[in-house]
Scaffold this active site. Structure first.
Site, PDB file in Angstrom:
ATOM      1  N   VAL A 476       1.081  -1.041   0.317  1.00 56.17           N
ATOM      2  CA  VAL A 476      -0.151  -0.215  -0.069  1.00 56.17           C
ATOM      3  C   VAL A 476       0.913   1.582   0.168  1.00 56.17           C
ATOM      4  O   VAL A 476       1.722   1.519   0.169  1.00 56.17           O
ATOM      5  CB  VAL A 476      -0.842   0.050   1.409  1.00 56.17           C
ATOM      6  CG1 VAL A 476      -1.938   0.771   0.881  1.00 56.17           C
ATOM      7  CG2 VAL A 476      -1.244  -1.426   1.645  1.00 56.17           C
ATOM      8  N   SER A 477       0.726   2.578  -0.666  1.00 52.19           N
ATOM      9  CA  SER A 477       1.330   3.253  -1.462  1.00 52.19           C
ATOM     10  C   SER A 477       1.914   4.407  -0.106  1.00 52.19           C
ATOM     11  O   SER A 477       3.149   4.062   0.463  1.00 52.19           O
ATOM     12  CB  SER A 477       0.513   4.465  -1.728  1.00 52.19           C
ATOM     13  OG  SER A 477      -0.909   4.606  -0.888  1.00 52.19           O
ATOM     14  N   ASP A 478       0.979   4.128   0.933  1.00 54.54           N
ATOM     15  CA  ASP A 478       1.247   4.718   2.722  1.00 54.54           C
ATOM     16  C   ASP A 478       1.945   3.741   3.791  1.00 54.54           C
ATOM     17  O   ASP A 478       3.138   4.538   4.251  1.00 54.54           O
ATOM     18  CB  ASP A 478      -0.015   5.233   3.400  1.00 54.54           C
ATOM     19  CG  ASP A 478      -0.960   4.259   3.204  1.00 54.54           C
ATOM     20  OD1 ASP A 478      -0.596   3.478   3.180  1.00 54.54           O
ATOM     21  OD2 ASP A 478      -2.092   5.102   4.159  1.00 54.54           O
ATOM     22  N   CYS A 479       1.818   2.800   2.894  1.00 49.98           N
ATOM     23  CA  CYS A 479       2.395   0.938   4.417  1.00 49.98           C
ATOM     24  C   CYS A 479       4.177   1.102   3.784  1.00 49.98           C
ATOM     25  O   CYS A 479       5.071   1.224   5.090  1.00 49.98           O
ATOM     26  CB  CYS A 479       1.888   0.075   4.222  1.00 49.98           C
ATOM     27  SG  CYS A 479       0.531   0.418   4.823  1.00 49.98           S
ATOM     28  N   GLU A 482       5.329   4.946   5.251  1.00 48.27           N
ATOM     29  CA  GLU A 482       6.388   5.230   6.622  1.00 48.27           C
ATOM     30  C   GLU A 482       6.837   4.033   7.070  1.00 48.27           C
ATOM     31  O   GLU A 482       7.546   4.847   7.745  1.00 48.27           O
ATOM     32  CB  GLU A 482       4.876   5.356   7.016  1.00 48.27           C
ATOM     33  CG  GLU A 482       3.702   5.926   7.201  1.00 48.27           C
ATOM     34  CD  GLU A 482       3.973   7.399   7.016  1.00 48.27           C
ATOM     35  OE1 GLU A 482       5.245   7.942   7.783  1.00 48.27           O
ATOM     36  OE2 GLU A 482       3.100   8.077   6.726  1.00 48.27           O
TER      37      GLU A 482
END
Length: 749
Positions: A476-479, A482
């Site tokens: 997932v892009s934000d996973c 981060e």
């Protein structure tokens, strides 16, 4: 680790035909239902987290409990007393950070990550229980007992029903499925909780008023007939990829649910008829079961469930499928071909996740598909049932189902960043905890793309991190962002080992760059493959914005801020592309700002959450309150929502309505932290409102360093809320740490 003891052996069953089955030993199936107890002994529960995989084990043997003692984390999750000493009262924000970390480190699991329940949705647990019932793998008595206790605890205190999520009003989706679940685990129909729930169900019109997903599960169980389920033809999977409505263009969660659903719909398969199923036919409906007009109630739905009413276009398509496609054009050759391709896609999903699957909904459905196709003794069925345990969680109320198989990588990344923002990464006191976290992220990085990536319509993932663990394996892009940000922070801090070399970091960045859309924004699992117009085919009814990928300020911010950090350390890697990415991302974030100054949050509640991220992204490129009208407007929006006590409080209703709504219980620690992080990152010039918020967070901290759980924090698809219990640690710690580093001499108390 001590293996969990099963209460009963799974009874044998035959393959049966694709149609509904009835057998002479149906009563024997009912006998296999678990024996219920009032409660389990919480001191016998243990959480195993080996390899980042979470499974709860109940130790019935006294010697086993001595060999495997409970940890602080076990006791905390179960709501048991920790008996920790009081810490010195914090006199400044940095002391509060240290107290919080002193508590939070006790929840770190042996592999280096943080776990927690990820509950909230009330339609997940039924799928797991139904799948196990259908496949003759009934849950053991200790599961059944705690499932009963959890559902009893979460029944609406007024009408006794269950909602779409734990804070929502009673719905037919929640009430029909959870009532059925309770009966499957052994609760009798005359129990007062069941009597109250059944009265509400009947008052709302009975199970024929349930939405599509509930009708599907109740039909597979044999409680309803397939005529009540709107068409789910697997032939759609045979459409050429260029066709605008081809399923590969749908949002990943939607297409992975539609896939097994379409397979079972095509087979018209139903579980064997048992005494319990016959009883449920009498209990769930207002009218006589034998006289129900199944086809005539396909579109019957209670208003509480009808968040996204089916469009006239979809109703027309369904009519055409039922009255023309099915009887005229749906040949056996076409059906066989479609079922075979759907079956192969299911196999690819199972193989690429080692049967964990994307999430509990499709995991439970895939389990049933494998049972229907491969038979009860098949490895595919046995492995599915084993992995279903990884989405179950035990808390103080009982056993629930998580939204995925955990939050391992996601929450660990935020914990690392909170320590960094407090300036404590070089403090030797926290180094062992941080090194363990880094080791976990190193272990969980996904090193290769999935097998047959293009064939099964998957997005690239080499170098990425998943939300939970690498077994589940969906980037997932934000996973990704981060986790990579946290890795860079630690590996560029003196004294920390370099566990992930430059090439692996470049792999992560290369994957991150694939997430940007033509608009400049980022989505979640993959770039959008169709436009919002696809929502005309939204058949789920209970969710909004579910058909395709959308663009999210939270995801865009995560990628943008990580690329900005990456550039500082590796200025020569794909420099022009990264610069262009950042420029276009910032431009989109500005365009997504609402007239009132906030940003709408899609994964957290709601404007407070997204505005924090948007202000952080603007600050990462030097745009703050004094230099950017967008940052100024965002800060002014947050300040306007601050409450008299210094906190912020936003209700989940904001996600549903698109308008800021105050939470009736008052200020929330997590939302206060979100607002403060945004204000501090944006360099809001007036320190007084920030100090008031910091004081509220410090005042809410308990003597042992923890913060208590308040209202639910997360959301998906606009209407369903989901819990992120670790947010009450990571974000308050981050807010306190940011304040302490920016205003080191300011006194708050």
């Amino acid at each position: 680790m001590m293996a969990r003891k099963q209460a009963t052996e799974a009874p044998a069953a035959s393959n049966g035909s694709p149609k509904k089955r009835s057998s002479a030993d149906s009563d024997d199936h009912d006998v296999k239902r678990p024996r219920l107890q009032e409660s389990t002994d919480k001191a016998r529960w243990r959480l195993s987290s080996e390899g980042g995989r979470h499974t709860w084990h109940y130790l019935e043997d006294d010697e086993a409990t001595k060999e495997w003692p409970q940890s602080y984390a076990d006791k905390y999750f179960l709501g048991m007393p920790l008996e920790l000493p009081e810490l010195p009262k914090a006199t400044n924000p940095l002391d509060a950070v240290r107290n919080g970390l002193t508590f939070f480190e006790k929840l770190q699991l042996p592999e280096g990550h943080w776990g927690c329940e990820y509950g909230g949705p009330m339609f997940l647990l039924p799928g797991v229980v139904i799948a196990r019932y259908i496949t003759k793998n009934p849950v053991p008595w200790y599961y059944a007992t705690e499932i009963k206790n959890y559902l009893f605890a979460r029944a609406n205190p007024v009408d006794g029903g269950w909602g779409l999520h734990i804070e929502g009003e009673s719905t037919m989706l929640g009430t029909t499925l959870n009532y059925t679940t309770l009966r499957l685990v052994g609760v009798e129909a005359d129990h007062p909780v069941m009597v109250k729930a059944r009265a509400t169900m009947h008052k709302m019109g009975g199970a024929i008023c349930a939405p599509h997903w509930a009708k599907f599960w109740l039909t597979v169980l044999g409680i309803m007939k397939w005529d009540i389920v709107n068409p789910v033809p697997p032939e759609l999977w045979l459409l050429p990829d260029w066709v605008p409505i081809a399923p590969w263009r749908w949002w990943i969660h939607m297409r992975q649910v539609f896939l097994p659903m379409s397979y079972l719909w095509s087979k018209k398969w139903q579980a064997e008829e048992t005494d319990l199923i016959r009883e449920l036919r009498k209990e769930l409906f207002v009218e006589d079961w034998s006289k129900i007009d199944w086809a005539g109630n396909r579109n019957t739905i209670h208003p509480n469930d009808n968040y996204h009413p089916k469009t006239a276009f979809l109703n027309t398509v369904n009519w055409l499928l039922v009255n023309i496609w099915n009887p005229v054009f749906r040949t056996k050759y076409l059906v066989d071909k479609a079922e075979a391709w759907a079956s192969e896609l299911i196999d690819m999903e199972d193989e690429n996740t080692d049967y964990s699957d994307l999430a509990p909904v499709n995991a439970a459905m895939n389990t049933v598909c494998c049972y229907v196709r491969d038979g009860p003794g098949a490895y595919s069925v046995r492995r599915h049932v084993e992995r279903l345990d990884e989405v179950l969680w035990v808390n103080a109320e009982g056993m629930l189902c998580n939204g995925t198989n955990g939050v391992q990588c996601w929450d660990t990344a935020f914990a690392i960043q909170a320590i960094m923002d407090a300036g404590l990464t070089e403090d030797p006191r926290w180094r062992p905890m941080l090194i363990k976290s880094l080791e976990f992220l190193e272990d969980q990085q996904i090193r290769e793309n999935v097998k047959d990536q293009d064939k099964c319509y998957r997005h690239p993932r080499k170098g990425a991190w998943a939300f939970s663990n690498k077994d589940q394996g969906y980037a997932v892009s934000d996973c990704v962002s981060e986790a990579l940000k946290s890795v860079i922070i630690l590996q560029k801090t003196p004294g920390f080992p370099t566990l992930i070399d430059d090439q692996r970091i470049f792999d992560a960045v290369d994957t991150m760059l694939t997430y940007q859309n033509p608009s400049g924004a980022c989505s979640s699992y993959e770039t959008p493959r169709a436009g919002q117009w696809m929502e005309v085919l939204n058949a789920a009814e209970v969710f909004g914005n579910i058909m395709v990928e959308y663009e999210y300020p939270e995801c865009t911010t995560a990628v943008l801020t990580t690329l900005s950090l990456f550039k500082k350390h590796w200025p020569n890697h794909r420099t022009a592309e990264i610069d262009d990415f950042i420029t276009r991302a910032v431009k989109w974030i500005k365009s997504d700002q609402k007239p009132h100054g906030g940003w709408y949050g899609n994964w957290g509640i709601c404007f407070t959450y997204a505005t924090m991220f948007a202000l952080e992204s603007l600050a990462s490129v030097g745009e703050t309150y004094e230099t950017s009208k967008y940052a100024k407007k965002g800060c002014d929006f947050l300040i306007a929502k601050q409450r008299e006590d210094g906190g912020w409080s936003e209700s989940y209703k904001a996600c549903e309505t698109g308008k800021y709504v105050e939470h009736p219980t008052g200020s929330q620690v997590v939302m206060t932290a979100w607002a403060l992080i945004g204000l501090i990152k944006a360099k809001y010039p007036d320190i007084e409102p920030i100090k008031k918020g910091i004081k509220l967070i410090m005042d809410r901290q308990q003597p042992n360093g923890e913060w208590l759980q308040e209202a639910i924090e997360g959301v998906f698809n606009k209407s369903c809320m989901i819990s992120y219990p670790n947010y009450k640690f990571s974000f308050p710690l981050k807010a306190l740490g940011l304040f302490a580093t920016r205003y080191p001499d300011e006194k708050v108390v």
